[in-house]
Design a protein around this motif. Sequence first.
Motif, PDB file in Angstrom:
ATOM      1  N   ALA A 105      48.466  54.404 -23.036  1.00  0.00           N
ATOM      2  CA  ALA A 105      47.413  54.694 -23.785  1.00  0.00           C
ATOM      3  C   ALA A 105      46.122  55.371 -23.163  1.00  0.00           C
ATOM      4  N   ALA A 107      46.035  56.860 -20.367  1.00  0.00           N
ATOM      5  CA  ALA A 107      46.424  58.102 -19.928  1.00  0.00           C
ATOM      6  C   ALA A 107      46.362  58.968 -21.050  1.00  0.00           C
ATOM      7  N   GLY A 108      46.959  58.685 -22.202  1.00  0.00           N
ATOM      8  CA  GLY A 108      47.053  59.471 -23.370  1.00  0.00           C
ATOM      9  C   GLY A 108      45.538  59.646 -24.206  1.00  0.00           C
ATOM     10  N   MET A 109      44.677  58.750 -23.780  1.00  0.00           N
ATOM     11  CA  MET A 109      43.531  59.148 -24.373  1.00  0.00           C
ATOM     12  C   MET A 109      42.342  59.768 -23.485  1.00  0.00           C
ATOM     13  N   GLY A 110      43.158  60.424 -22.227  1.00  0.00           N
ATOM     14  CA  GLY A 110      42.165  61.102 -21.366  1.00  0.00           C
ATOM     15  C   GLY A 110      41.426  60.648 -20.350  1.00  0.00           C
ATOM     16  N   MET A 111      41.836  59.405 -19.843  1.00  0.00           N
ATOM     17  CA  MET A 111      41.186  58.666 -18.721  1.00  0.00           C
ATOM     18  C   MET A 111      41.436  59.308 -17.499  1.00  0.00           C
TER      19      MET A 111
ATOM     20  N   ARG B  55      43.508  65.678 -23.339  1.00  0.00           N
ATOM     21  CA  ARG B  55      43.810  64.633 -23.779  1.00  0.00           C
ATOM     22  C   ARG B  55      42.717  63.766 -24.709  1.00  0.00           C
ATOM     23  N   ARG B  56      41.457  64.152 -24.434  1.00  0.00           N
ATOM     24  CA  ARG B  56      40.354  63.409 -25.016  1.00  0.00           C
ATOM     25  C   ARG B  56      40.518  64.192 -26.460  1.00  0.00           C
ATOM     26  N   ILE B  58      42.898  64.912 -28.097  1.00  0.00           N
ATOM     27  CA  ILE B  58      44.145  64.730 -28.884  1.00  0.00           C
ATOM     28  C   ILE B  58      44.546  63.437 -29.195  1.00  0.00           C
ATOM     29  N   TYR B  60      46.400  59.766 -29.696  1.00  0.00           N
ATOM     30  CA  TYR B  60      47.545  59.187 -29.360  1.00  0.00           C
ATOM     31  C   TYR B  60      47.778  57.827 -29.659  1.00  0.00           C
TER      32      TYR B  60
END
Lengths: 200, 288
Positions: A105, A107-111, B55-56, B58, B60
């Motif tokens: 999660a 990684a998927g949120m863009g951390m 990814r920020r 999109i 998830y």
Amino acid sequence: MTWDDLLLHARAYVALASAALALGMLAGIPLGAASSHVRALRTPVLTLVNIGRVVPSLAMLTFMVPLFGLGFRPALAALALLAIPPIAINADLAFRGVPAAALDAAAGMGMTRTQRFARVEWPLAFPLLFTGVRTAATEVIASAVLAAFIGAGGLGEYVTTGLQADQPKWLWTGVAAIAVIALAVEFALAFTQRRLEKGR
Amino acid sequence: MTLDVQGGSFTVLLGPSGCGKSTLLRTVNALVKPQSGRVTIDGNDVAEADGTQLRRGIGYVIQAVGLFSHMTVGENIAVVPSLLHWDRARTAERVDELLELTGLPPDRYRDRYPRELSGGEQQRVGVARAIAAEPRVLLMDEPFGAVDAILRAGLQDEMLRIVRSLKTTVLFVTHDVDEALRLADRIVVMRQGRVEQYDTPLQILTKPATPFVAQLLGADDALRRLSLMCAGDAAAAGQSTAPETIAADASLRDALNRLLGGVTRLSVVRDGAPIGTLGLEEIRKALQ
């Protein structure tokens, strides 16, 4: 034997134990982090650490004398080596216990990799990791009494001198002081841990 | 494979376990890099974008939810806004708005920890967290797979209402046929990494492209087909004397239920005005 004398020795004792614990953390946490993240490192690191765990404290201290001579430095090295196994083993378990879903999660949120470590992995691994530090602290404080045998001073001197001079009073003073310190540290660390993990 | 997903649509990737639907989903936010081929969003190749920035933008959501157990519900929802450096007031306002939207009263839920919530509540927070920064694309990987069946339908309806209001493009992975039929504008039926059929639920059910699709969907299941057709389309024109009414956008499955329950004919009404009547005969015709 005076209060001043006791305080002086207690201070040296705490200094030695804290320095050893700090070194143990400095080495043990990265070791555990590495073995939990890199599959190829796991077996060698854990084997090495487990060997370290079965070496008796007194033997460890004696091994250091030919390397560092007598005094503070060999005692510090031996106690740091004693602190590493519980810290490294718990760090390894702690990092491997971080739920894969949380990392996915994150990684998927863009951390970024660093944010993932600082905001998710480290805080989630922390409780178990800290438990290892507590175990190590107890072991180091208990073993630091032996440091007096290789001339590192501290409260252990009461014990060694008490034994040699057949003065049970000195012996018991040393033992009691060490027990007080061990208990105080354990309470302080347990309290800290509860504070840091509030709500979880 | 080639897939073109309409902006703002709800597309379901449907297939058995191991058919590659999750992997396909994860190529969209570049968590998986394709060995060949490209994924583009609004014409931009995701492989060329900065992964974290991409990814920020999109959302998830995953089956295991992956809430951060050391953060409160509010802090979990605020993750992406904080990564995007929103100011405190705007973030706090957005968190409460999302809790409200997902049916979790902010005052009761904001400061609780994930472990104090039920599975269904956790996944609501998971959805709220994913849409916090109003992503244009929302990826959902079996989000309700771990929620028990009684709660699932309610969560699906709520989620549908939320994403419709956001006009977000949704890619939703599931192996549950009924879930796919219920949610999708378009369904992608996948098998062993290939697309078997890509069409609307009704088309897929009534005109399966391959035997595999027919078998997977249970296309011969009349009730399933009826649940995708609405009363208004099947009604016979003409004045009705039947006292029992049904809304024009109700499904034929609901209509059949009523008819089998003892009502002989139904008046079909749209916006309060009668538009025709419906009986077993009309339902039989609709299936042919």
